[in-house]
Design a protein around this motif. Structure first.
Motif, mmCIF file in Angstrom:
data_model
loop_
_atom_site.group_PDB
_atom_site.id
_atom_site.type_symbol
_atom_site.label_atom_id
_atom_site.label_comp_id
_atom_site.label_asym_id
_atom_site.label_seq_id
_atom_site.Cartn_x
_atom_site.Cartn_y
_atom_site.Cartn_z
ATOM 1 N N UNK A 90 13.672 -31.589 16.502
ATOM 2 C CA UNK A 90 14.306 -30.188 17.048
ATOM 3 C C UNK A 90 15.572 -31.794 17.609
ATOM 4 N N UNK A 91 16.655 -30.976 18.622
ATOM 5 C CA UNK A 91 17.526 -31.727 19.029
ATOM 6 C C UNK A 91 16.711 -32.202 19.991
ATOM 7 N N UNK A 92 15.786 -32.191 20.717
ATOM 8 C CA UNK A 92 14.949 -32.032 21.704
ATOM 9 C C UNK A 92 14.013 -33.086 21.555
ATOM 10 N N UNK A 93 12.971 -33.075 20.617
ATOM 11 C CA UNK A 93 12.076 -33.071 20.782
ATOM 12 C C UNK A 93 11.488 -33.021 19.559
ATOM 13 N N UNK A 94 10.033 -34.354 19.000
ATOM 14 C CA UNK A 94 9.532 -34.105 17.768
ATOM 15 C C UNK A 94 8.317 -33.995 18.113
ATOM 16 N N UNK A 95 7.761 -33.234 17.179
ATOM 17 C CA UNK A 95 6.329 -32.500 16.966
ATOM 18 C C UNK A 95 5.956 -32.340 15.810
ATOM 19 N N UNK A 96 4.787 -32.798 15.949
ATOM 20 C CA UNK A 96 3.122 -32.954 14.925
ATOM 21 C C UNK A 96 2.310 -32.426 15.224
ATOM 22 N N UNK A 97 2.335 -31.186 14.206
ATOM 23 C CA UNK A 97 1.395 -30.011 13.824
ATOM 24 C C UNK A 97 0.639 -30.952 12.802
ATOM 25 N N UNK A 98 -1.020 -31.081 12.764
ATOM 26 C CA UNK A 98 -2.244 -31.367 12.220
ATOM 27 C C UNK A 98 -3.024 -30.760 12.378
ATOM 28 N N UNK A 99 -3.325 -29.883 10.864
ATOM 29 C CA UNK A 99 -4.464 -28.643 11.514
ATOM 30 C C UNK A 99 -4.584 -29.131 10.223
ATOM 31 N N UNK A 100 -5.913 -28.166 9.875
ATOM 32 C CA UNK A 100 -6.732 -28.604 8.688
ATOM 33 C C UNK A 100 -8.194 -26.981 8.634
ATOM 34 N N UNK A 101 -8.776 -26.896 7.234
ATOM 35 C CA UNK A 101 -9.411 -25.896 7.526
ATOM 36 C C UNK A 101 -11.024 -25.948 7.029
ATOM 37 N N UNK A 102 -11.116 -26.784 7.908
ATOM 38 C CA UNK A 102 -12.649 -26.819 8.102
ATOM 39 C C UNK A 102 -12.638 -25.991 9.442
ATOM 40 N N UNK A 103 -14.243 -26.491 10.077
ATOM 41 C CA UNK A 103 -15.076 -25.348 10.562
ATOM 42 C C UNK A 103 -14.612 -25.623 12.393
ATOM 43 N N UNK A 104 -14.226 -24.823 12.568
ATOM 44 C CA UNK A 104 -13.352 -23.706 13.798
ATOM 45 C C UNK A 104 -13.721 -24.214 15.513
ATOM 46 N N UNK A 105 -15.059 -25.262 15.154
ATOM 47 C CA UNK A 105 -15.699 -24.835 16.772
ATOM 48 C C UNK A 105 -15.577 -26.416 17.218
ATOM 49 N N UNK A 106 -15.374 -26.245 18.353
ATOM 50 C CA UNK A 106 -14.938 -27.660 19.204
ATOM 51 C C UNK A 106 -15.855 -28.778 18.762
ATOM 52 N N UNK A 107 -17.368 -28.111 19.016
ATOM 53 C CA UNK A 107 -18.090 -29.443 18.684
ATOM 54 C C UNK A 107 -17.684 -29.525 17.038
ATOM 55 N N UNK A 108 -17.545 -29.375 16.059
ATOM 56 C CA UNK A 108 -17.365 -29.469 14.871
ATOM 57 C C UNK A 108 -16.800 -30.572 15.090
ATOM 58 N N UNK A 111 -3.507 -28.949 16.293
ATOM 59 C CA UNK A 111 -3.597 -30.859 17.199
ATOM 60 C C UNK A 111 -2.664 -30.353 17.179
ATOM 61 N N UNK A 112 -1.714 -29.965 18.277
ATOM 62 C CA UNK A 112 -0.241 -30.555 18.193
ATOM 63 C C UNK A 112 0.223 -31.191 19.213
ATOM 64 N N UNK A 113 1.583 -31.746 18.674
ATOM 65 C CA UNK A 113 1.720 -32.966 19.474
ATOM 66 C C UNK A 113 3.178 -32.976 20.063
ATOM 67 N N UNK A 114 4.117 -33.016 21.363
ATOM 68 C CA UNK A 114 5.137 -32.764 21.227
ATOM 69 C C UNK A 114 5.633 -34.042 22.207
ATOM 70 N N UNK A 115 6.263 -34.835 21.897
ATOM 71 C CA UNK A 115 7.097 -35.720 22.018
ATOM 72 C C UNK A 115 8.722 -35.817 22.529
ATOM 73 N N UNK A 116 9.032 -35.501 24.023
ATOM 74 C CA UNK A 116 10.583 -35.646 23.943
ATOM 75 C C UNK A 116 12.053 -36.337 23.169
#
Length: 413
Positions: A347-365, A402-407
């Motif tokens: 975008x004009x103001x930032x770069x965003x990286x979204x990394x998603x997966x379809x695996x287990x969704x618990x924090x521990x896993x 996991x979402x990363x935003x960097x201006x």
């Protein structure tokens, strides 16, 4: 530089070293010097008391016993001039007052200059007023009882001598205070430099630990996936097992090369360090290809990708390591059948990286929030260095984000 100049410089340096040693010895053991000075002036005063004092005395009939007593009172207290210069001056001033009143006019009275110098050197300026109150009465008494011409001929020259000695003591004290201030400032600067070095070393250790975690963790996860896939393919598809072994070798060599480069900067001889370029956004394809070879299907989507790259090399490394860490954790914790998507949005103001997966969704896993882990903490620290943010958590439909935003450079953070 001539031979004469070199010789003069060497002599000056030798004298300075000698004076430094004398001062150091005097500060550690003052009693030998104090004893020698006191005995010297006592001997001189007693020699004068044997008869020489009559040459300048207005009244040469003063009893010899009184002259000897006054001579001792004017010299023996000098031993304590460093500890109590005001008290020493008071004793000597009383003896000088008796000397002036009796008409002996002993030359030892001029030894009052010594404690006066120490008062100016070690006491507050107000102490000089008390010193003046002790020094003036003997002079005035002598001028009144035994006038010789104008009264100021006896008082004023002596007062000028006292004033010059006092100014000398103040000047020496100012120089010592200035030197002490410089030494203290140098000590503080040295402490600050040591603290900066320690902080820099700690920051460098943290950076290296983060890099090693990313390199080793990702490549071992890829190697593990390749090994598992090769084991299952070995029975039915030997050619695929061979491909897996080739991929393991390639990944291992790449990991070793990165580790050598990283550890090379720690060597004392910087010329021995192999400094290869750090990964950038252009290396994401290679990274994702390696993850795919390890058995994790990954899709890479780019939205509105600009030309040239919109981030500094350090910020690009942060995006790369974040994607690497997220995919590594997916390999290790998402389970079989998982799929991953990497979406880069510009975008004009930032770069965003979204990394998603379809695996287990618990924090521990997913393994990102374990207290002993370095992954999520390291990614957040990397993002914070560039005014960015990192978010992670389970998706409502299952899986993990996991979402990363960097201006962007030059945009408000």
């Amino acid at each position: 530089m001539t031979t004469e100049t070199t010789g003069a410089t060497g002599l000056s340096t030798h004298i300075q070293r000698l004076l430094t040693r004398v001062r150091s010895f005097d500060s550690r053991r003052s009693w030998p010097w104090d004893t020698a000075l006191t005995l010297f002036w006592t001997a001189v005063a007693l020699v004068d008391a044997s008869g020489g004092w009559r040459n300048t005395a207005p009244d040469p009939t003063v009893p010899a016993r009184l002259v000897v007593t006054l001579s001792l009172l004017l010299t023996l207290p000098l031993y304590l001039r460093r500890r109590s210069p005001t008290a020493v001056l008071a004793v000597m001033a009383c003896a000088a007052l008796v000397s002036a009143a009796s008409g002996a006019f002993l030359q030892a009275c001029y030894l009052q200059l010594i404690p006066l110098f120490h008062i100016a050197l070690t006491r507050r300026p107000r102490a000089l007023l008390w010193a003046a109150a002790l020094l003036v009465p003997p002079l005035v008494t002598g001028a009144v009882r035994f006038p010789r011409g104008s009264w100021d001929q006896h008082v004023v020259p002596t007062l000028w001598g006292y004033a010059l000695v006092a100014l000398l003591g103040v000047a020496v004290r100012s120089r010592k205070d200035h030197t002490a201030a410089l030494v203290d400032r140098a000590r503080r600067l040295e402490i600050e430099r040591d603290q900066e070095v320690r902080l820099a070393a700690a920051a460098e250790r943290t950076r290296i630990a983060r890099e090693m975690h990313d390199i080793i963790g990702h490549n071992l996860a890829v190697i593990t996936g390749l090994a598992d896939g090769g084991r299952y393919a070995a029975a039915k598809h030997p050619e695929r097992a061979a491909q897996a072994l080739d991929a393991i070798g390639t990944t291992s060599r790449e990991a070793l090369a990165e580790l050598r480069r990283l550890l090379g900067v720690l060597r004392d001889d910087e010329q021995e360090a192999t400094r290869g370029p750090q990964p950038t956004l252009a290396d994401l394809d290679t990274l994702i290809t390696g993850v795919r070879n390890a058995g994790l299907p990954v899709r890479l989507d780019l939205q509105d990708a600009p030309t040239p790259q919109p981030l500094t090399p350090g910020a690009q490394l942060t995006v790369y390591r974040t994607v690497q860490e997220a995919l590594t954790n997916t390999l290790k914790h998402a389970g079989e059948g998982a799929r991953a998507t990497v979406l880069l949005t510009y975008t004009p103001h930032e770069v965003r990286a979204d990394i998603t997966n379809t695996g287990a969704s618990t924090t521990d896993t997913q393994g990102l929030d374990r207290p002993q882990g370095q992954g999520l903490t390291g990614m957040r620290e990397r993002a914070a260095l560039y005014d960015g943010t990192l978010e992670s958590g389970p998706l409502p439909t299952g899986g993990w984000l996991v979402r990363l935003r960097i201006p962007r450079e030059g945009s408000p953070s």
